[in-house]
Design an enzyme around this catalytic site. Sequence first.
Site, mmCIF file in Angstrom:
data_model
loop_
_atom_site.group_PDB
_atom_site.id
_atom_site.type_symbol
_atom_site.label_atom_id
_atom_site.label_comp_id
_atom_site.label_asym_id
_atom_site.label_seq_id
_atom_site.Cartn_x
_atom_site.Cartn_y
_atom_site.Cartn_z
ATOM 1 N N HIS A 52 5.365 56.154 56.122
ATOM 2 C CA HIS A 52 4.561 55.632 54.968
ATOM 3 C C HIS A 52 3.889 54.291 55.654
ATOM 4 O O HIS A 52 2.873 53.710 55.697
ATOM 5 C CB HIS A 52 5.077 55.266 53.669
ATOM 6 C CG HIS A 52 5.456 56.291 52.800
ATOM 7 N ND1 HIS A 52 6.914 56.936 52.605
ATOM 8 C CD2 HIS A 52 4.653 57.220 52.136
ATOM 9 C CE1 HIS A 52 6.716 58.096 52.032
ATOM 10 N NE2 HIS A 52 5.482 58.094 51.658
ATOM 11 N N LEU B 215 9.961 55.341 50.263
ATOM 12 C CA LEU B 215 9.197 55.039 51.334
ATOM 13 C C LEU B 215 9.990 54.942 52.730
ATOM 14 O O LEU B 215 11.052 54.710 52.913
ATOM 15 C CB LEU B 215 8.347 53.586 51.319
ATOM 16 C CG LEU B 215 7.543 53.834 50.039
ATOM 17 C CD1 LEU B 215 6.755 52.194 50.000
ATOM 18 C CD2 LEU B 215 6.560 54.945 50.069
ATOM 19 N N HIS B 216 9.501 55.390 53.807
ATOM 20 C CA HIS B 216 9.991 55.466 55.197
ATOM 21 C C HIS B 216 8.869 55.005 56.093
ATOM 22 O O HIS B 216 7.942 54.783 55.891
ATOM 23 C CB HIS B 216 10.465 57.006 55.436
ATOM 24 C CG HIS B 216 9.535 58.013 55.116
ATOM 25 N ND1 HIS B 216 8.449 58.074 55.871
ATOM 26 C CD2 HIS B 216 9.480 59.006 54.040
ATOM 27 C CE1 HIS B 216 7.624 59.256 55.525
ATOM 28 N NE2 HIS B 216 8.440 59.688 54.349
ATOM 29 N N VAL C 140 5.161 60.716 61.815
ATOM 30 C CA VAL C 140 6.198 60.083 62.466
ATOM 31 C C VAL C 140 7.385 60.879 62.508
ATOM 32 O O VAL C 140 7.896 61.259 61.338
ATOM 33 C CB VAL C 140 6.241 58.543 61.673
ATOM 34 C CG1 VAL C 140 7.388 57.684 62.477
ATOM 35 C CG2 VAL C 140 5.077 57.908 61.680
#
Length: 257
Positions: A40, A36-37, A179
């Site tokens: 997310h 995840l980043h 993003v």
Amino acid sequence: MKSPERIKKIETIEEMRKLRRSLQGQIGFVPTMGALHEGHRSLVERARAESDVVIASIFVNPTQFNVASDLDKYPRTLESDLLSLEDAGVDYVFLPRPEEMYADNYRFEVREKEQSQFLCGAHRAGHFEGVLTVVLKLFNLVKPDRAYFGEKDYQQLKLITDMASALFLDVEVVPCPTVRETDGLAMSSRNLRLSAQQRERAPLFYRALKSKGADPAGVKSELETAGFKVDYVEERWGRRFGAAFLGEVRLIDNVEI
Ligand code: PAF
């Protein structure tokens, strides 16, 4: 490393069904494959703001990988993922096992016959069948009111939205903006696999895609000159799409035109 304290892990389909029967209010769902980043996190934050209960899933879906080595090398960072989901406000995380998700041995799949055939669909045989099938299975188990998907995977988002409408699924598919890192590179779990030198070159992908005046052929040749191996640069739905490799890492992105 700190361990997550509040988030509840749901590891079997039976537990997921039981949990769902006990939940009330608006359910927001963020399906992921982990690693995840911030992209997310933005999906989870939107879900948190609009729901009573937020459920995320982490499932590295084997049927959407058309190259075995890509599945093997897909980053797996479960402990830090759990911490970041908890921190972003997720209540439950669903962590099913492939044997349970594909107890039918993948005899049944969802296939879309038009818009899955170009862009990534033309370069990754079976990819969207795998995505649509797993998302339908997850929707049937989680039964969310709203599910959140990023516009970086715009073709995926479009196909899931259209599947929900075609199959009369009782879920609203919510699109969320891409993003980006400060240098413009779209956030992606695959970025973790870029070498330092590739990471330095990667933002050129976004810059080339959004360059005004250039046509898709011009963008493609600019990327090839910079060392990218280009799958496609194409314009559809009022957007310019690209997919290109840096070494073994395949990047995708799209911009409005
Ligand atoms: O975008 C992803 O991470 C995956 O394609 C999804 C939607 C979780 C299905 O496996």
